[in-house]
Write an enzyme that holds these catalytic residues in place. Sequence first.
Site, PDB file in Angstrom:
ATOM      1  N   GLY A 183       2.044   4.923  -1.092  1.00 56.25           N
ATOM      2  CA  GLY A 183       1.469   6.197  -1.496  1.00 56.25           C
ATOM      3  C   GLY A 183       2.549   7.041  -2.144  1.00 56.25           C
ATOM      4  O   GLY A 183       2.601   7.232  -3.360  1.00 56.25           O
ATOM      5  N   TYR A 186       8.027  18.509   9.234  1.00 55.52           N
ATOM      6  CA  TYR A 186       9.120  17.535   9.388  1.00 55.52           C
ATOM      7  C   TYR A 186      10.481  18.141   9.073  1.00 55.52           C
ATOM      8  O   TYR A 186      11.451  17.402   8.971  1.00 55.52           O
ATOM      9  CB  TYR A 186       8.935  16.352   8.433  1.00 55.52           C
ATOM     10  CG  TYR A 186       7.586  15.708   8.437  1.00 55.52           C
ATOM     11  CD1 TYR A 186       7.040  15.167   9.607  1.00 55.52           C
ATOM     12  CD2 TYR A 186       6.858  15.609   7.258  1.00 55.52           C
ATOM     13  CE1 TYR A 186       5.808  14.560   9.581  1.00 55.52           C
ATOM     14  CE2 TYR A 186       5.619  14.994   7.230  1.00 55.52           C
ATOM     15  CZ  TYR A 186       5.101  14.476   8.398  1.00 55.52           C
ATOM     16  OH  TYR A 186       3.878  13.872   8.368  1.00 55.52           O
ATOM     17  N   GLU A 214       0.837  -1.209   0.000  1.00 58.93           N
ATOM     18  CA  GLU A 214       0.000   0.000   0.000  1.00 58.93           C
ATOM     19  C   GLU A 214       0.868   1.254   0.000  1.00 58.93           C
ATOM     20  O   GLU A 214       0.867   2.047   0.927  1.00 58.93           O
ATOM     21  CB  GLU A 214      -0.990  -0.017   1.168  1.00 58.93           C
ATOM     22  CG  GLU A 214      -0.332  -0.335   2.483  1.00 58.93           C
ATOM     23  CD  GLU A 214      -1.303  -0.558   3.633  1.00 58.93           C
ATOM     24  OE1 GLU A 214      -2.398  -1.098   3.405  1.00 58.93           O
ATOM     25  OE2 GLU A 214      -0.947  -0.186   4.756  1.00 58.93           O
ATOM     26  N   CYS A 250       1.098  33.292   9.754  1.00 61.07           N
ATOM     27  CA  CYS A 250       1.725  33.870  10.945  1.00 61.07           C
ATOM     28  C   CYS A 250       2.315  32.767  11.813  1.00 61.07           C
ATOM     29  O   CYS A 250       1.908  32.543  12.958  1.00 61.07           O
ATOM     30  CB  CYS A 250       0.712  34.694  11.722  1.00 61.07           C
ATOM     31  SG  CYS A 250       0.044  36.028  10.735  1.00 61.07           S
ATOM     32  N   GLU A 251       3.229  32.040  11.228  1.00 56.62           N
ATOM     33  CA  GLU A 251       3.958  30.951  11.877  1.00 56.62           C
ATOM     34  C   GLU A 251       5.355  31.032  11.300  1.00 56.62           C
ATOM     35  O   GLU A 251       5.507  30.986  10.075  1.00 56.62           O
ATOM     36  CB  GLU A 251       3.389  29.595  11.436  1.00 56.62           C
ATOM     37  CG  GLU A 251       2.173  29.118  12.155  1.00 56.62           C
ATOM     38  CD  GLU A 251       2.490  28.554  13.527  1.00 56.62           C
ATOM     39  OE1 GLU A 251       3.658  28.184  13.787  1.00 56.62           O
ATOM     40  OE2 GLU A 251       1.554  28.506  14.335  1.00 56.62           O
TER      41      GLU A 251
HETATM   42  C1  PLP Z   1       0.365   6.488   5.286  1.00 55.93           C
HETATM   43  C2  PLP Z   1       0.171   5.042   5.116  1.00 55.93           C
HETATM   44  C3  PLP Z   1       0.610   4.393   3.949  1.00 55.93           C
HETATM   45  C4  PLP Z   1       1.349   5.096   2.846  1.00 55.93           C
HETATM   46  O1  PLP Z   1       2.593   5.528   3.239  1.00 55.93           O
HETATM   47  P1  PLP Z   1       3.641   6.044   2.126  1.00 55.93           P
HETATM   48  O2  PLP Z   1       4.794   6.513   2.945  1.00 55.93           O
HETATM   49  O3  PLP Z   1       2.952   7.166   1.418  1.00 55.93           O
HETATM   50  O4  PLP Z   1       3.949   4.908   1.234  1.00 55.93           O
HETATM   51  C5  PLP Z   1       0.349   3.049   3.815  1.00 55.93           C
HETATM   52  N1  PLP Z   1      -0.299   2.363   4.788  1.00 55.93           N
HETATM   53  C6  PLP Z   1      -0.737   2.939   5.915  1.00 55.93           C
HETATM   54  C7  PLP Z   1      -1.441   2.123   6.924  1.00 55.93           C
HETATM   55  C8  PLP Z   1      -0.510   4.301   6.122  1.00 55.93           C
HETATM   56  O5  PLP Z   1      -0.928   4.873   7.258  1.00 55.93           O
END
Ligand code: PLP
Length: 422
Positions: free
Chosen positions: A273, A313, A271, A340-341
């Site tokens: 992203g 970060y 999964e 304003c940060e």
């Molecule tokens: C945020 C998240 C991802 C994706 O993380 P990436 O760093 O974008 O690959 C996958 N699984 C879970 C459970 C997440 O919370």
Amino acid sequence: MPMSQSFKDRLFPILPQLAAHYGTPFHIYDEAGIRATGEELNKAFSGIPGFREYYAVKALPNRSILEIMYDLGFGFDCSSIPELILSRQVGARGEDIMFTSNNTSLEEYNFAEADGGCVLNLDDISLIAKVPQFPDLISFRYNPGPRRTGNIIIGNPVEAKYGVAHEQLVDAYRLSRERGTTRFGLHTMVASNERDYTYIVETARMLLDLTALVKAELGIELEFVNIGGGLGIPYRPEQEALNLAAMAKEITALFDEFRSANGFAPKMLMESGRFITGPHGCLVTTAINAKQTYRNYVGVDACMSSLMRPALYDAYHHIDVLGKENLPKSETYDVVGSLCENNDKFAVQRELPPIVDGDILVIHDTGAHGHAMGFQYNGRLRPMELLLRTDGTVELIRRAETVEDYFVTYNFTPDLFVPSGE
Ligand SMILES: *Cc1c(COP(=O)(O)O)cnc(C)c1O
């Protein structure tokens, strides 16, 4: 490398026109780049039968982007009701969706199980008694605790609120079976933005070891293991990319070994992203102010409502000044927004070519956890999102927020509560 040369070559020549047509700021995403990375991932793991990526919707929750993901054969990793709705809007149903939530309410479980349902990935053993309709397929999120050191960004698993502890895992499957479940999966997420592929290989090994454990203890053959997301991308020019081919080769070999030794093997899910969309997006913003005090500041028309990572970060995002890519970086600037940060800075003490009002700045690698993390603090609104299509056209895929959007939550039916007083 941050943003690819190919994306630059297709985007930079048309940026002045885009800025004139749409105005700035905007995030723009590269369909060709996203598709290429998606296909590269599918190809890399084609040696593991049933491999499937479940795109982590939180990274870039835009419907047009999710349509591309679905077209690539991906499912969706969701953890909230709006993310479930978004995934279903592009056609995902049932096992196309993994619901990896934590601290979940019954309302969320009811929603997840309606409308074709999804794969529930439970974050805790106590939930087995709580899930409204216990499904035929269940997965658990595993937290290795002291058995694994998390990578620097995600932190120590012992301190992480997520997942089932090692000692609870076998019981979790046993109890689920007692509730009538016949199909089982296993999930973990122990890395974030990790570019050392061997760390991810170790995660796959850990999940296969657990698969063998569950088989030995309960006779249950897990249907899938989900290695989570966390594949890293190089944000700095000098950083190396994750070696996807080497990672896939080693993980595929682990699955082959497991199959020969055990007579079965789970499917592998992932999964990601950031890895899929991160490099294929950038934030385009215009310099509107130059200020010289104790430092030299360039003020741009975007702020941290468009991109939180530098403030949150201390993250590095590479910056190009359009038309000045080849000029010497003779100035040192803090590139700032209007919030304003004081941490509302896209870059701190960054060497850049001389910048004047009206220059267009391209902030790289905003295709994941960029627009998505935006907020409205200080009355600052989120910008529009554009998509550079493979045919070279550009499409508005989400408009900018307006002042009316900011005030919309004041539209409600008056509701006054007068305590009855005893
Ligand atoms: C945020 C998240 C991802 C994706 O993380 P990436 O760093 O974008 O690959 C996958 N699984 C879970 C459970 C997440 O919370």
